[in-house]
Design a protein around this motif. Structure first.
Motif, short mmCIF file in Angstrom:
data_model
loop_
_atom_site.label_atom_id
_atom_site.label_comp_id
_atom_site.label_asym_id
_atom_site.label_seq_id
_atom_site.Cartn_x
_atom_site.Cartn_y
_atom_site.Cartn_z
N THR A 138 0.84 -1.20 0.00
CA THR A 138 0.00 0.00 0.00
C THR A 138 0.88 1.25 0.00
N ARG A 139 0.44 2.24 -0.75
CA ARG A 139 1.14 3.53 -0.80
C ARG A 139 0.18 4.65 -0.39
N PHE A 140 0.71 5.59 0.38
CA PHE A 140 -0.01 6.80 0.73
C PHE A 140 0.93 7.99 0.57
N PRO A 141 0.39 9.20 0.39
CA PRO A 141 1.25 10.38 0.36
C PRO A 141 1.98 10.56 1.69
N ILE A 142 3.11 11.23 1.63
CA ILE A 142 3.90 11.46 2.84
C ILE A 142 3.21 12.42 3.80
N LYS A 171 -5.52 19.05 -0.40
CA LYS A 171 -6.43 18.85 0.72
C LYS A 171 -7.20 17.55 0.52
N LEU A 172 -6.97 16.56 1.39
CA LEU A 172 -7.70 15.30 1.33
C LEU A 172 -8.91 15.33 2.24
N THR A 173 -8.82 16.09 3.31
CA THR A 173 -9.94 16.39 4.20
C THR A 173 -9.78 17.85 4.63
N GLU A 174 -10.75 18.36 5.37
CA GLU A 174 -10.63 19.74 5.84
C GLU A 174 -9.50 19.90 6.86
N HIS A 175 -9.00 18.77 7.40
CA HIS A 175 -7.95 18.82 8.42
C HIS A 175 -6.55 18.58 7.85
N THR A 176 -6.45 18.27 6.58
CA THR A 176 -5.15 18.00 5.99
C THR A 176 -4.29 19.27 6.00
N VAL A 177 -3.09 19.15 6.56
CA VAL A 177 -2.16 20.28 6.57
C VAL A 177 -1.46 20.36 5.22
N SER A 197 1.76 12.27 15.26
CA SER A 197 0.40 11.74 15.21
C SER A 197 -0.39 12.49 14.16
N ALA A 198 -1.43 11.83 13.65
CA ALA A 198 -2.29 12.45 12.65
C ALA A 198 -3.72 12.00 12.89
N GLN A 199 -4.65 12.93 12.71
CA GLN A 199 -6.06 12.61 12.88
C GLN A 199 -6.87 13.28 11.78
N ASP A 200 -7.66 12.48 11.06
CA ASP A 200 -8.57 12.97 10.02
C ASP A 200 -7.85 13.73 8.91
N GLU A 201 -6.58 13.41 8.66
CA GLU A 201 -5.84 14.11 7.61
C GLU A 201 -5.81 13.32 6.31
#
Length: 270
Positions: A138-142, A171-177, A197-201
């Motif tokens: 599986t791959r995800f953005p950094i 922006k993947l969600t409204e919380h993505t930095v 840590s990351a939440q809802d990003e």
């Protein structure tokens, strides 16, 4: 982080091999079957070159046909299985991630950098349903993942700056930095505290925490995490209870890596 080879300066660089591999990489979840014209468009190859690559890969058993469409065949799995078998990853990391999963109920994974993405090499799943599934390969953005930010934070400064200059932060969600200045600040904080840590990003309803895994020279080799649903545990509790377990697991994996230095050479690309 993987770098683009400077093929124009290397007389031993095989452009034909590059083209064949680009054809294999063109297939993914969104493109399981493609016609010749589609393969040519995705890879940037001429239709004639794409056709020769596909015909060769078909004769070797890596590509099949269904009508006018091409698709991958299971034979391509031999490359991934050969890597996993030869590198002792299951023995070096899986038992320690399994112990984290058993103590927490969270999924736990080991990942490395691959270009502008993270690549999962070991994954121990939870029995609970989560929004975003993951597994080996599986791959995800950094930038929206705790694993990715930990992996990036311990890279040399020039690698970090190159990423910040070239990465497309969407922006993947409204919380993505997506602010590069905020990301740069976060990377410095990760080096200071030793986790992220990351939440809802990456997606809504997912919370995770990750720590680094270092090689014998003190350089980052990989990162490991716990990931679960936000309905199970708060971000604060996840950090408080999982970081010590992850650090213990990371230490045990580091001991295992000293037994198999070729594994470190492989996952670091050196």
């Amino acid at each position: 982080m993987a770098k683009t080879p400077r093929k124009e300066q290397d007389p031993e660089y095989l452009s034909t091999l590059e083209r064949g591999l680009s054809v294999l990489r063109a297939f993914d979840q969104n493109r399981p079957e493609m016609k010749l014209s589609e393969v040519a468009e995705v890879t940037g190859l001429s239709p004639a070159v794409a056709r020769r690559c596909l015909n060769t890969l078909e004769k070797l058993g890596y590509v099949g046909r269904h009508g006018r469409s091409f698709l991958l065949r299971p034979e391509v799995l031999m490359f991934g299985s050969a890597f996993l078998a030869s590198m002792n990853l299951e023995e070096a990391a899986a038992p320690h991630l399994q112990a984290v999963r058993d103590k927490t109920g969270d999924s736990s994974s080991l990942a490395v950098l691959s270009g502008h993405e993270i690549l999962y090499l070991v994954h121990v799943s939870t029995n609970r349903q989560i929004r975003l599934g993951a597994g080996v390969g599986t791959r995800f953005p950094i930038y929206p993942t705790s694993l990715g930010r930990v992996l990036l934070a311990y890279q040399p400064d020039e690698v970090i700056e190159d990423y910040l200059e070239t990465a497309n932060l969407e922006k993947l969600t409204e919380h993505t930095v997506t602010s590069k200045s905020k990301l740069r600040k976060s990377l410095k904080q990760i080096r200071s505290c030793g986790y992220d840590s990351a939440q809802d990003e990456l997606d809504y309803g997912i919370v995770s925490v990750a720590v680094p895994v270092f090689d014998n020279e003190g350089q980052i080799a990989a990162a490991i995490n716990c990931s679960t649903s936000t309905t199970r545990v708060s971000r604060e509790e996840l950090i408080e209870t999982r970081v010590p377990l992850l650090r213990q697991a990371a230490g045990e994996i580091e001991v295992a890596l000293r037994r198999w230095p070729f594994l470190v050479h492989s996952i670091k690309g050196s």
